[in-house]
Design a protein around this motif. Sequence first.
Motif, PDB file in Angstrom:
ATOM      1  N   PHE A  39       0.578  -1.181  -0.141  1.00  0.00           N
ATOM      2  CA  PHE A  39       0.480   0.224  -0.147  1.00  0.00           C
ATOM      3  C   PHE A  39       1.352   0.867  -0.219  1.00  0.00           C
ATOM      4  O   PHE A  39       0.900   2.169  -0.950  1.00  0.00           O
ATOM      5  CB  PHE A  39      -1.099   0.256   0.680  1.00  0.00           C
ATOM      6  CG  PHE A  39      -1.958   1.498   1.255  1.00  0.00           C
ATOM      7  CD1 PHE A  39      -2.941   1.677   0.339  1.00  0.00           C
ATOM      8  CD2 PHE A  39      -1.376   2.722   2.283  1.00  0.00           C
ATOM      9  CE1 PHE A  39      -3.234   2.757   0.629  1.00  0.00           C
ATOM     10  CE2 PHE A  39      -2.355   3.333   2.622  1.00  0.00           C
ATOM     11  CZ  PHE A  39      -2.840   3.588   2.019  1.00  0.00           C
ATOM     12  N   CYS A  66     -10.314   3.951   3.160  1.00  0.00           N
ATOM     13  CA  CYS A  66      -8.432   3.379   2.688  1.00  0.00           C
ATOM     14  C   CYS A  66      -7.516   4.836   3.766  1.00  0.00           C
ATOM     15  O   CYS A  66      -8.793   6.416   3.580  1.00  0.00           O
ATOM     16  CB  CYS A  66      -7.823   3.839   1.664  1.00  0.00           C
ATOM     17  SG  CYS A  66      -7.034   5.037   0.884  1.00  0.00           S
ATOM     18  N   GLU A 122      -5.626   7.216   2.542  1.00  0.00           N
ATOM     19  CA  GLU A 122      -5.227   8.186   1.611  1.00  0.00           C
ATOM     20  C   GLU A 122      -6.648   8.552   1.295  1.00  0.00           C
ATOM     21  O   GLU A 122      -6.449   9.834   1.476  1.00  0.00           O
ATOM     22  CB  GLU A 122      -4.468   7.441   0.918  1.00  0.00           C
ATOM     23  CG  GLU A 122      -3.669   8.236   0.225  1.00  0.00           C
ATOM     24  CD  GLU A 122      -2.364   9.566   0.733  1.00  0.00           C
ATOM     25  OE1 GLU A 122      -1.586   8.866   2.012  1.00  0.00           O
ATOM     26  OE2 GLU A 122      -2.480  10.900   0.367  1.00  0.00           O
ATOM     27  N   CYS A 123      -7.435   7.910   0.740  1.00  0.00           N
ATOM     28  CA  CYS A 123      -8.377   8.235  -0.476  1.00  0.00           C
ATOM     29  C   CYS A 123      -9.846   7.975  -0.132  1.00  0.00           C
ATOM     30  O   CYS A 123     -10.700   8.484  -0.321  1.00  0.00           O
ATOM     31  CB  CYS A 123      -7.867   7.721  -2.165  1.00  0.00           C
ATOM     32  SG  CYS A 123      -8.432   5.987  -2.273  1.00  0.00           S
ATOM     33  N   CYS A 149      -6.402  -1.221  -1.431  1.00  0.00           N
ATOM     34  CA  CYS A 149      -6.672   0.110  -1.197  1.00  0.00           C
ATOM     35  C   CYS A 149      -7.456   0.349  -3.264  1.00  0.00           C
ATOM     36  O   CYS A 149      -5.904   0.115  -4.546  1.00  0.00           O
ATOM     37  CB  CYS A 149      -6.237   1.403  -1.157  1.00  0.00           C
ATOM     38  SG  CYS A 149      -7.334   2.475  -2.439  1.00  0.00           S
ATOM     39  N   SER A 199      -8.410   1.908  -5.629  1.00  0.00           N
ATOM     40  CA  SER A 199      -8.034   2.707  -6.469  1.00  0.00           C
ATOM     41  C   SER A 199      -6.358   3.813  -6.380  1.00  0.00           C
ATOM     42  O   SER A 199      -5.175   4.147  -6.735  1.00  0.00           O
ATOM     43  CB  SER A 199      -8.802   4.414  -6.222  1.00  0.00           C
ATOM     44  OG  SER A 199      -9.666   4.640  -4.747  1.00  0.00           O
ATOM     45  N   CYS A 200      -5.352   3.639  -4.925  1.00  0.00           N
ATOM     46  CA  CYS A 200      -4.345   3.841  -4.748  1.00  0.00           C
ATOM     47  C   CYS A 200      -4.144   2.644  -5.265  1.00  0.00           C
ATOM     48  O   CYS A 200      -2.651   3.183  -5.969  1.00  0.00           O
ATOM     49  CB  CYS A 200      -4.132   3.822  -2.960  1.00  0.00           C
ATOM     50  SG  CYS A 200      -4.922   5.379  -1.811  1.00  0.00           S
TER      51      CYS A 200
END
Length: 268
Positions: free
Chosen positions: A176, A242, A244-245, A262, A264-265
């Motif tokens: 990740f 997530c 982050e996002c 995640c 998308s990440c």
Amino acid sequence: MPELPEITCRAREMNAALVGKKITAIEVVQPKSLNVPVNEFIAALVEAEISGVTNRGKWIFTQTDQGWLLLNLGMGGEIMLVTRDQLPGKFRLLFDFDDGRTLSVNFWWFGYAHFVPQGELESHQMTAKLGPNALELDQTGLNHLLTGRRGRIKSFLLDQSNLAGIGNAYIHDILFLARLHPLRQIDTLEEQDIARLSQAIHAGLQPSVDKGGAFYEVNIYGEKGGFTKEDILVGYREGEPCPECKSEIIKIKTGSTSSFICSSCQSS
Ligand SMILES: [Zn+2]
């Protein structure tokens, strides 16, 4: 199952507690964890003085003036420094020391306690084929290891002969942090991917080392590690956002293992 952070901490604790101490007696409850017959193992290490304890990946290397004691907890276990009247309920080996303390080694299932004579470490096949310690590898070293390699990045990182110490607990957050999908093919990695992965290996392992390892493992004094669930970013956090996002963390099948990512990440 202990991985590099936990084993690094156990080796440091043993080093701090045992250097200069002499083994006075050994009791073996699980002879099949040894690489030599029980009487040979005991004769080799009784009277040995500990000169240093280090680790490479999940193996603990105890150097003595009579040769090496190598320990691997396998699927899990505890190494505890106690006195004879405080012995834990389960143990596979006991090492008594000249200061009245006893090192109790327990394997939940099966582990290794190997004796290797002085100067013969390179002939110990199980540790000789280990890759470099994951935490000691820099970007140049990682780049070198990945050059010309094929296959999936997750399998590569888990293979102890490539680099030693990463297992199923920490791999999810490492990938990740590197923003890499576990099934990413190694030969498609660009320099910036490798740079991120190199940083991610450190960022995914060092905080746990600093906190004494994962909360579900204990140190040699029976105290739990300080790296808790809250310190984990995406591993085992299926359905949560997530960090982050805020996309949902998903669990996917990657070969014979599961991965938490995640999507998308870590799209590729
Ligand atoms: Zn994300």
